[in-house]
Write a protein that holds these residues in place. Structure first.
Motif, short mmCIF file in Angstrom:
data_model
loop_
_atom_site.label_atom_id
_atom_site.label_comp_id
_atom_site.label_asym_id
_atom_site.label_seq_id
_atom_site.Cartn_x
_atom_site.Cartn_y
_atom_site.Cartn_z
N CYS A 217 9.75 5.18 4.24
CA CYS A 217 8.62 5.11 5.24
C CYS A 217 8.88 4.02 6.21
N LEU B 234 2.03 1.31 -3.39
CA LEU B 234 1.31 2.07 -4.61
C LEU B 234 0.42 4.36 -4.14
N VAL B 235 0.84 4.41 -2.70
CA VAL B 235 -0.25 6.05 -2.52
C VAL B 235 1.85 6.43 -2.95
N PHE B 236 2.42 6.81 -2.66
CA PHE B 236 3.36 7.20 -3.41
C PHE B 236 3.79 7.17 -4.56
N CYS C 161 10.77 8.25 -1.22
CA CYS C 161 9.58 8.26 -0.20
C CYS C 161 9.26 7.02 0.54
N SER D 117 9.39 9.19 -5.77
CA SER D 117 9.01 8.00 -4.58
C SER D 117 9.61 7.33 -4.11
N VAL E 119 0.47 -1.33 -0.05
CA VAL E 119 -0.29 0.12 -0.01
C VAL E 119 0.25 1.47 0.30
N ILE E 120 2.40 1.00 0.59
CA ILE E 120 3.01 2.64 0.47
C ILE E 120 3.27 2.91 -0.60
N GLY F 53 1.59 6.70 -6.82
CA GLY F 53 0.46 7.07 -7.19
C GLY F 53 0.34 8.88 -7.98
N VAL F 54 0.81 9.18 -6.02
CA VAL F 54 0.40 10.26 -5.61
C VAL F 54 1.72 11.11 -6.87
#
Length: 237
Positions: A216, A190-192, A212, A209, A187-188, A194-195
């Motif tokens: 994280c 995918l989120v970074f 980050c 990405s 999930v981490i 995507g954003v």
């Protein structure tokens, strides 16, 4: 003993064979299309053996790519191997001089086999792991040779063939997601991704990405491990 180890290891490496053969062919075609002799593709797979790093390296031969960019991009793409190595310190430490090759030959797929494959009781662990690593690299070199030779003999456009590596990682990600377990790292990622894809654009989002995501995961390591242990305990119950 080594002959027995290779015979025992081969069936477990067949899935890697099917994957490495085709993405190795794709790499060989891409490399040869840049105008290099097919032997260079084989030599690179023997001496570098970096998978996604080799795909990335094909684009490094284009004009305008600085040496610093090459070093940084290669490091970021392969930084995950730091964590791979830490988890294998004890097993590799018992392998004597072979540990040097084991470190060199460690890839995502080989790493997975080391942890999901049960070593046969009648085969020494160090020889079995060594056989797995050698076979996996052989598949990659073979695929690279076939691709480079085919690219030199058969004229065709290689546009889009580099998606083979992306497709492989998508398959690996999908299988791990469907297998359940701790999905926080996924999930981490995918989120970074995507954003930052939206913020920085398709040409500039990869490096920030990855930075980050790495930070994280490092900062949240304890929490992630706790959640993983909690999930394992629930499955055991």
């Amino acid at each position: 003993m080594y002959k027995k180890a290779f015979r025992a290891a081969f069936p477990h490496t067949v899935p890697v064979l099917t994957g490495y053969l085709f993405i190795g062919i794709a790499f060989g075609v891409m490399f040869q299309e840049k105008g290099y002799h097919f032997l260079w593709a084989i030599l690179m797979s023997v001496l570098v053996y970096a998978g996604s790093g080799q795909y990335l390296a094909v684009h490094f031969f284009a004009p305008g790519v600085s040496f610093i960019d090459i070093i940084f991009m290669t490091f970021m793409v392969n930084v995950r191997h730091i964590f791979y190595g830490l988890s294998l310190l004890e097993r590799f430490g018992k392998m004597g001089k072979k540990r040097l090759y084991m470190i060199f030959s460690l890839t995502d797929e080989t790493y997975s086999l080391f942890f999901v494959t049960k070593v046969p009781q009648d085969v020494a662990e160090d020889k079995f792991l060594f056989a797995v690593a050698v076979l996996d690299q052989f598949y990659w070199v073979l695929g690279s040779a076939i691709g480079a030779l085919a690219g030199a003999v058969i004229p065709f456009r290689a546009e889009g063939i580099d998606f083979a590596m992306t497709a492989l990682f998508i398959v690996i990600f999908t299988e791990q997601w469907l297998a359940g377990g701790n999905r926080i790292p996924a999930v981490i990622g995918l989120v970074f991704a995507g954003v930052l894809r939206l913020v920085a654009g398709s040409d500039n989002f990869i490096l920030p990405s990855m930075i980050c995501i790495m930070l994280c995961l490092i900062l949240g390591r304890k929490y992630i491990e706790q959640e993983k242990q909690k999930g394992e305990d629930e499955n055991a119950d």
